[in-house]
Design an enzyme around this catalytic site. Structure first.
Site, mmCIF file in Angstrom:
data_model
loop_
_atom_site.group_PDB
_atom_site.id
_atom_site.type_symbol
_atom_site.label_atom_id
_atom_site.label_comp_id
_atom_site.label_asym_id
_atom_site.label_seq_id
_atom_site.Cartn_x
_atom_site.Cartn_y
_atom_site.Cartn_z
ATOM 1 N N SER A 1 39.837 92.676 -24.402
ATOM 2 C CA SER A 1 39.965 93.569 -25.559
ATOM 3 C C SER A 1 41.401 93.736 -26.023
ATOM 4 C CB SER A 1 39.371 94.945 -25.220
ATOM 5 O OG SER A 1 40.085 95.539 -24.141
ATOM 6 N N ASN A 2 42.366 93.283 -25.228
ATOM 7 C CA ASN A 2 43.773 93.407 -25.603
ATOM 8 C C ASN A 2 44.377 92.116 -26.138
ATOM 9 O OD1 ASN A 2 43.948 96.134 -24.804
ATOM 10 N ND2 ASN A 2 44.337 95.561 -22.689
ATOM 11 N N ASP B 1 54.408 101.850 -23.668
ATOM 12 C CA ASP B 1 53.575 102.592 -24.602
ATOM 13 C C ASP B 1 52.860 103.749 -23.906
ATOM 14 O OD1 ASP B 1 52.821 103.057 -27.207
ATOM 15 O OD2 ASP B 1 51.000 101.852 -27.089
ATOM 16 N N CYS C 1 46.127 103.425 -28.061
ATOM 17 C CA CYS C 1 45.575 102.212 -28.643
ATOM 18 C C CYS C 1 44.090 102.089 -28.326
ATOM 19 C CB CYS C 1 46.343 100.990 -28.135
ATOM 20 S SG CYS C 1 48.059 100.925 -28.704
#
Length: 304
Positions: A61-62, A122, A177
């Protein structure tokens, strides 16, 4: 022709600047979306030593923004895959993977002997912990954050004010995110700015990126920024960010990870430590208690 011919032709870099990059030692915290762009840029430029810290594994998914990885890398540690790939890009660079979740104690060890720290995690808990350590040691910090289609990159500590001087508190709403989404090109744009700021610090370019914040809003097509050289440091680092091992028997530890915790009733000189998974609930609880008049507050976030 030299690998670095095109950049050493720049009069502000030259062979002397290339030698400075070759002698530089850096810590990059985070090998995900930001790292996918900035790590190849740093290694390609000829950084001498690069330690890459990341606790996570590659997930499908990244991959839309973590373009340093491939489908065959899914399930493998990001730090390890990143350093393997980067070694193939430039064998001149000494690479050291660190598959670990950093806290204020382990981050201090990871920072040993480096000239510059790049925060690409992040994670606000990581960013503030790194800023505190960099301010104490006089180490420059290049930090960035991206969400949705907006982001920023800034140069903190060293000769500049810390992250806390510019962002003394978290915004009322703080997404991620995973929950709010993010677009890959925005991440790459901010990461490229972050890489350029890091190289400019090492090369001593003027004006320095330390004390400079750059903002990117690709939802409204606006680029901005400001200098914060004169920003004042907060009188107290509150809340402190602790490693789990830094709590003591006299601390009042409030765990926010399960059922709602009871309201704390600390002694006047007792430190209250809030614990949660991300650090966000702990930060807000600590600030609320501090606002009520109790000055001794700290947080532990598993996301640190």
């Amino acid at each position: 022709m030299s690998r670095y011919d095109r950049q050493t032709r720049l009069p502000e870099l030259g062979e002397a600047g290339q030698a400075r990059l070759a002698a530089a030692r850096m810590l990059v915290v985070g090998a995900g979306g930001l790292g996918a762009t900035l790590l190849p840029q740093l290694v390609g430029a000829g950084i001498g030593f690069l330690r890459v810290a990341d606790p996570d594994v590659v997930e499908e998914s990244n991959l839309h923004r973590q373009t340093l990885f491939r489908m065959s890398d899914i399930g493998r540690p990001k730090a390890l895959v990143a350093t393997e790939t980067l070694a193939a890009l430039n064998p001149d660079c000494e690479l050291s993977p660190l598959v670990a979740r950093l806290d204020p104690i382990s981050a201090r060890a990871a920072m040993a002997g480096v000239d510059l720290v790049v925060d690409a995690a992040d994670s606000f808990a990581v960013s503030y912990a790194l800023s505190d350590l960099c301010q104490d040691s006089g180490t420059p910090l290049i930090s960035a954050s991206v969400l949705a289609r907006q982001g920023y990159a800034g140069g903190f500590c060293g000769t500049a004010p810390s992250l806390r001087a510019v962002f003394p508190d978290l915004p009322a709403q703080l997404g991620s995110c995973a929950s709010n989404g993010v677009m890959g090109p925005v991440v790459a744009t901010v990461a490229a700015l972050q890489a350029q700021m890091a190289l400019s610090v090492l090369l001593g370019h003027a004006p320095s990126p330390l004390g400079q914040l750059l903002t990117v809003d690709l939802a409204t097509w606006r680029l901005g920024g400001f200098r914060f050289d004169t920003a004042e440091e907060p009188e107290q680092r509150a809340p402190e960010i602790l490693a789990p091992s830094e709590t003591g028997p006299r601390d009042l530890v409030i765990d926010l990870r399960g059922d709602p915790a009871p309201a704390p009733d600390p002694a006047p000189d007792q430190r209250v430590v809030f614990v949660c998974a991300s650090g966000l609930r702990a930060w807000r609880a600590a600030q609320a208690l501090r606002g009520a008049g109790h000055p001794h507050v700290a947080i532990v976030g598993e996301g640190t």
